[in-house]
Design a protein around this motif. Sequence first.
Motif, PDB file in Angstrom:
ATOM      1  N   ASP A 171       0.865  -1.181   0.000  1.00  0.00           N
ATOM      2  CA  ASP A 171       0.000   0.000   0.000  1.00  0.00           C
ATOM      3  C   ASP A 171       0.900   1.228   0.000  1.00  0.00           C
ATOM      4  OD1 ASP A 171      -2.224   1.938   0.669  1.00  0.00           O
ATOM      5  OD2 ASP A 171      -3.306   0.046   0.876  1.00  0.00           O
ATOM      6  N   ASN A 172       0.346   2.357  -0.393  1.00  0.00           N
ATOM      7  CA  ASN A 172       1.150   3.583  -0.428  1.00  0.00           C
ATOM      8  C   ASN A 172       0.612   4.642   0.522  1.00  0.00           C
ATOM      9  OD1 ASN A 172      -1.156   4.284  -1.847  1.00  0.00           O
ATOM     10  ND2 ASN A 172      -0.062   5.552  -3.344  1.00  0.00           N
ATOM     11  N   ASP A 173      -0.241   4.227   1.460  1.00  0.00           N
ATOM     12  CA  ASP A 173      -0.779   5.162   2.440  1.00  0.00           C
ATOM     13  C   ASP A 173      -0.119   4.922   3.790  1.00  0.00           C
ATOM     14  OD1 ASP A 173      -2.470   7.051   3.732  1.00  0.00           O
ATOM     15  OD2 ASP A 173      -3.700   5.392   4.443  1.00  0.00           O
ATOM     16  N   PRO A 174       0.559   5.919   4.362  1.00  0.00           N
ATOM     17  CA  PRO A 174       1.254   5.725   5.640  1.00  0.00           C
ATOM     18  C   PRO A 174       0.346   5.257   6.764  1.00  0.00           C
ATOM     19  CG  PRO A 174       1.909   7.798   4.622  1.00  0.00           C
ATOM     20  CD  PRO A 174       0.765   7.274   3.817  1.00  0.00           C
ATOM     21  N   LEU A 194      -0.176   1.521   6.360  1.00  0.00           N
ATOM     22  CA  LEU A 194       1.042   0.784   6.710  1.00  0.00           C
ATOM     23  C   LEU A 194       1.270   0.768   8.215  1.00  0.00           C
ATOM     24  CD1 LEU A 194       3.209   2.112   3.783  1.00  0.00           C
ATOM     25  CD2 LEU A 194       2.498  -0.255   4.097  1.00  0.00           C
ATOM     26  N   ARG A 238       1.385  -2.773  10.264  1.00  0.00           N
ATOM     27  CA  ARG A 238       2.543  -3.217  11.035  1.00  0.00           C
ATOM     28  C   ARG A 238       2.182  -3.433  12.505  1.00  0.00           C
ATOM     29  NH1 ARG A 238       5.583   0.646   7.409  1.00  0.00           N
ATOM     30  NH2 ARG A 238       6.671  -0.719   5.958  1.00  0.00           N
ATOM     31  N   TYR A 244       5.213  -6.003   4.675  1.00  0.00           N
ATOM     32  CA  TYR A 244       4.429  -4.859   4.220  1.00  0.00           C
ATOM     33  C   TYR A 244       5.337  -3.902   3.457  1.00  0.00           C
ATOM     34  CZ  TYR A 244       2.372  -6.930   8.330  1.00  0.00           C
ATOM     35  OH  TYR A 244       1.936  -7.833   9.253  1.00  0.00           O
ATOM     36  N   ASP A 295       5.799  -0.282   1.296  1.00  0.00           N
ATOM     37  CA  ASP A 295       5.306   1.053   0.970  1.00  0.00           C
ATOM     38  C   ASP A 295       5.614   1.288  -0.501  1.00  0.00           C
ATOM     39  OD1 ASP A 295       4.605   3.678   0.737  1.00  0.00           O
ATOM     40  OD2 ASP A 295       6.007   4.434   2.243  1.00  0.00           O
ATOM     41  N   ASP A 332       3.572   1.904  -4.705  1.00  0.00           N
ATOM     42  CA  ASP A 332       2.399   2.356  -5.456  1.00  0.00           C
ATOM     43  C   ASP A 332       2.123   1.394  -6.602  1.00  0.00           C
ATOM     44  OD1 ASP A 332       0.603   3.800  -7.200  1.00  0.00           O
ATOM     45  OD2 ASP A 332       1.241   5.656  -6.222  1.00  0.00           O
ATOM     46  N   HIS A 369      11.363  -4.882  -5.121  1.00  0.00           N
ATOM     47  CA  HIS A 369      11.580  -4.500  -3.726  1.00  0.00           C
ATOM     48  C   HIS A 369      12.291  -5.636  -2.991  1.00  0.00           C
ATOM     49  CE1 HIS A 369      10.908  -3.018   0.309  1.00  0.00           C
ATOM     50  NE2 HIS A 369      10.371  -1.909  -0.180  1.00  0.00           N
TER      51      HIS A 369
END
Length: 256
Positions: free
Chosen positions: A92-95, A98, A102, A115, A117, A119, A129
């Motif tokens: 996901d790219n939303d803090p 995340l 976590r 997990y 981070d 897009d 990654h």
Amino acid sequence: MAHPARRYDYWLGGKDNFAADRRSGDAVSAAFPTIRTTAIENRRFLRRAVTYLSREVGIRQFLDIGTGIPTANNTHQVAQAIAPDARVVYVDNDPIVLAHARALLTSSRQGATTYLDADLRQPDQILNHPDLLSTLDLSQPVGLMLVAILHFIKDTDDPYGVVNRLVSAMPSGSYLALTHATHDYMPPETFAAVSAADTQMPFQFRSRDQFARFFDGLDVQPPGFVSVSEWRDGDEEQPRPTAADTAVYGAVARIA
């Protein structure tokens, strides 16, 4: 400003949302009163799809992109209940998502959960990654989960190219599970009202043919392209919501 994951959490009855998310959710609900049913049935599709891939197909690795705020029956919980050694990478790219992931999601001792981070619009960032590469073995089949995420990718961001890139990186015997909002069952006035209520975030409904295009070249499994409420729903409580109640397509396909 409202955020898709927090608004979805609100529709599911969660507590990890703000006033802006609730206002946006209520505006959409006023235009499309069964939106909470949509969110619940989409989540149930995820559970049934992961169960099918884990129990009937034997998939032991999952790449879940567009995770959302954790709630019951997350991908790793469903998969590891069947196979404790299952390995799951969430993206996901939303803090906020995340941080919740976590804090709240823990793997079985035999399996693994990671997990990222990243897009969806940058698939190579995901595929390369180091945390993905250390968790998943991309020489072995993977369950690629794109659940309720692609309708946030506009045509200008090449959603079909993104899916093709991800699919092309999956080994033979992998599977794609995908859901997507549609306007096919909406009267024109409902579609106009929903669109007017959903101006805070990019959103693009797609037709059945446009949905099916994501599966070009793949072996779509029965029952094919159907409402999420109808996909392998035999064990669900009856009566089931209609396709018009959910306005979301779902399907699962084998990657040759």
